[in-house]
Every structure is written in structure tokens, then in C-alpha cells.
Design an enzyme around this catalytic site. Structure first.
Site, short mmCIF file in Angstrom:
data_model
loop_
_atom_site.label_atom_id
_atom_site.label_comp_id
_atom_site.label_asym_id
_atom_site.label_seq_id
_atom_site.Cartn_x
_atom_site.Cartn_y
_atom_site.Cartn_z
N THR A 1 46.62 37.44 27.61
CA THR A 1 47.25 36.87 28.98
C THR A 1 47.00 37.78 30.40
O THR A 1 46.57 37.32 31.30
CB THR A 1 48.89 36.87 28.89
OG1 THR A 1 49.40 38.14 28.76
CG2 THR A 1 49.21 36.20 27.68
N MET B 1 49.07 34.42 34.08
CA MET B 1 49.87 32.93 33.65
C MET B 1 50.58 33.25 32.37
O MET B 1 50.97 32.14 31.77
CB MET B 1 48.98 32.09 33.93
CG MET B 1 48.08 31.97 32.89
SD MET B 1 46.71 30.71 32.92
CE MET B 1 47.67 29.27 32.21
N HIS B 2 50.88 34.44 31.93
CA HIS B 2 51.50 34.78 30.57
C HIS B 2 52.02 33.46 29.99
O HIS B 2 51.23 32.99 28.87
CB HIS B 2 52.62 35.83 30.61
CG HIS B 2 52.17 36.98 31.28
ND1 HIS B 2 51.48 37.87 30.81
CD2 HIS B 2 52.82 37.59 32.51
CE1 HIS B 2 51.65 39.04 31.52
NE2 HIS B 2 52.30 38.86 32.62
N ASP B 3 53.16 33.00 30.22
CA ASP B 3 53.82 32.32 29.47
C ASP B 3 52.98 30.74 29.18
O ASP B 3 52.87 30.09 28.34
CB ASP B 3 55.36 31.69 29.85
CG ASP B 3 56.15 33.09 29.90
OD1 ASP B 3 55.67 33.87 29.21
OD2 ASP B 3 57.26 32.77 30.48
#
Ligand code: BDR
Ligand code: CA
Length: 332
Positions: free
Chosen positions: A201, A252-254
Site C-alpha cells: 500500500t 490508498m491503503h484500503d
């Protein structure tokens, strides 16, 4: 079609994940189950409802989950990353108005863990659990139903890190750090489990140019993601977390966990038995037996190897997958 329950603590990058999951033609988003994390459970639940309303998806169920970790006392929330309201101080005044219909997303009477168990029992082998907050609800569901790993299709977790330094301590990623006992309970079970952690991520940075494209081409949804990301972008920029790029950007991890669901070939993975350190200086650290040593001591005896972690990603492909889907969703 992927039937998905998204376990989430919205959360600015959670909002990106929700938009992407709603917009993808191969995803049937059944519910958002909420958990404390970025902000309190009251706020993450309210944000889940609000985001669904804003995105015209008020029919998606919301089930409220854990307010505090499984064992340890609660840590402070992450308002300094996500704003006092959890969505960049845009609630309820995001440039997007609530949809004009009378209907709004409703909170179920069942708590998140019960909801997850009853949905998995009702459709064995069909549901993908996508967990992008602290793993408290998933651990509680596993405690309620120890056969849960056999009842779901797969579990994808945004959390943890293998090689990349942590984002809350040198060793720990925020979702695992917020409830390390829950993370370890989940890792210790025998699921078809994929970790989409900081190793990948932190390689998928959304720039202001990307976000401006969403604002300009993805309708109300794009405007919402632009507005909510202002606070998050400032955090990344002011804390040196905007990695390797000249312009303001954020992770934008998730949303990357959703990319893994629909575009797994964009990632390369490594497999190994896994646990999470629960206490002390290394609390929240993911420990993965990448060498396949099958250690014969302590917590490692007879550990199943059902966990894989994403280690590399085709960044451009991941960004394009996210941006193009949100544009076609938001502009339709
Ligand atoms: C994770 O922590 C939260 O702040 C984000 O929403 C994401 O789920 C990243 O470490
Ligand atoms: Ca999150």
C-alpha cells in the site's frame, strides 16, 4: 460475482474502498460492518451510513461492531490522520449533498460479528470478508463460530507489514496495532487469507492529479473523495509520509485490498504461517514464516500455511483499476 462484506472504520481511505467496491461490476457489496479505529464506533458507523447515502447505495446494510479492542485498553483514535469526524472534516457538509430520496442506509439490529456469522452460515463458501480496520469484529465472529474459516470464500485484510517499516511504530501497521490480540486471533486460524499490507500500500500513492481527475470526471462520488482527501493529503505531506513523489499524495491503503480482490494478478505474494505480536515493544508486528521453516517451538508448532502477503504490486495497473472504476461508477 464476488459477494463481499466490507469490515471498515471509515476513514478517508475506507471511503475510497467503499466507492471502488460499490462501483465494480464484479462486486456485490452486501454490507458494511463497522469497527472503531480511525475514529470512534459511533462516528465510523455514522460515516458508513453517510458515505452509502452520498454514493446512492443506501440499500447496502450497515452492522455496527466493536467499540474497543478485544483485550487491551483502547488507544487514542487517529483524528490527526482522518479529521475529527473521520472523513476529513466533511461531515455533513461535503460538497456532495445527501441523496434526495427519503431512504437512508440503516443500521441492522444484529451486531457486526453476529451479522458476519449469520451471513456466512446462510451462504457457505460464497462470501469474501474484506477487513480494512482493526480485526476486532472478525476475531469476535471467529470466537462465535470457530468454523468461520470454512464457511467463507476468503478473507482479505488490509493490515500489517512484512518488510516495510510500520506506520505507527517501526514495526507495526495501524490496524494491527489498534487491536493486536484480534489480529493474532485471526492470523492463528486456518483461513484462505491474504494480507494487503504496507509492503504494497505504500507503493500505491494517489496524487492530487489522480484525485483531481476523480473530482472532475467521477461526479458526486469523485467530488466527495476529493473533499475528504484534503485533510489526509495534508497529513501525508506534513509528516513526510508522501513517499517519493513531487506532488501532494496519499496512500490508498484500503482501496488496495479491493484491488487485490478483483485484480489479484497485479500483486505478487509470499506465503507463510503467520502470527501477530500482542504485547510489548513490538506489539502489532506481523511475524511470518516466509522461509517455510515450520518452526517446532512455541507459538509456531504445527502452524498451517494458509496466509499469503502481498509484497510487490504493479502500481500503475492498481491505480488505473481504481481510478477507471470510480470514474465509470461516479459518472453513470
Ligand atoms: C490503515 O489504518 C487506517 O488509518 C486506514 O484506514 C487503513 O485501514 C492503514 O495503516
Ligand atoms: Ca481503514
Amino acid at each position: 460475482m464476488h459477494k463481499v462484506i466490507l469490515d471498515t472504520d471509515p476513514g478517508i481511505d475506507d471511503a475510497m474502498a467503499i466507492a471502488y467496491a460499490l462501483g465494480h461490476p464484479d462486486i456485490d457489496l452486501l454490507a458494511l460492518t463497522t469497527v472503531f479505529g480511525n475514529v470512534s464506533i459511533e462516528k465510523t458507523t455514522r460515516n458508513a451510513q453517510y458515505l452509502l447515502d452520498c454514493m446512492g447505495a443506501e440499500k447496502v446494510s450497515v452492522a455496527k461492531g466493536a467499540a474497543v479492542p478485544l483485550v487491551q485498553p483502547p488507544l487514542p483514535h487517529s483524528e490527526f490522520v482522518h479529521g475529527d469526524d473521520g472523513i476529513g472534516n466533511c461531515y455533513p457538509k461535503a460538497a456532495v449533498k445527501l441523496n434526495s430520496q427519503a431512504a437512508h442506509a440503516k443500521v441492522q439490529s444484529q451486531a457486526a460479528a453476529e451479522y458476519i456469522v449469520s451471513m456466512a452460515r446462510a451462504a457457505p463458501g460464497e462470501i469474501t470478508l474484506l477487513a480494512v480496520g482493526p480485526l476486532t469484529n472478525i476475531a469476535q465472529a471467529l470466537i462465535l463460530e470457530p468454523a468461520l474459516p470454512d464457511l467463507v470464500k476468503q478473507l482479505i485484510v488490509m493490515g500489517g507489514t512484512v518488510d516495510e517499516p510500520g506506520n505507527v511504530t517501526p514495526l507495526a501497521e495501524a490496524n494491527f496495532f489498534n487491536d493486536p490480540h484480534a489480529a493474532d486471533t485471526v492470523m492463528a486460524a486456518d483461513w484462505p487469507l491474504t494480507i494487503v499490507g504496507l509492503d504494497v500500500t505504500h507503493k500505491i500513492m494517489l496524487t492530487d492529479t489522480h484525485l483531481a481527475r476523480l473530482r472532475d470526471e467521477a461526479g458526486q462520488c469523485g467530488q466527495l473523495l476529493w473533499d475528504t482527501s484534503r485533510f489526509y493529503i495534508d497529513f501525508y505531506t506534513n509528516n513526510g509520509a508522501a513517499i517519493g513523489l513531487d506532488e501532494p499524495c496519499c496512500a490508498m491503503h484500503d482501496a488496495a485490498a479491493v484491488v487485490f480482490l478483483v485484480e489479484p494478478d497485479v500483486f505478487t505474494t509470499v506465503s507463510g504461517a503467520s502470527r501477530v505480536v500482542t504485547d510489548g515493544m513490538a506489539a502489532g508486528q506481523l511475524a511470518m514464516d516466509r522461509k517455510g521453516y515450520q518452526y517446532a517451538t512455541g507459538h509456531w508448532i504445527n502452524r498451517p500455511v494458509t496466509t499469503r502477503a502481498c509484497m510487490q504490486v504493479n502500481t500503475d495497473a492498481a491505480l488505473n483499476a481504481f481510478i477507471s472504476t470510480v470514474i465509470s461508477f461516479g459518472s453513470s
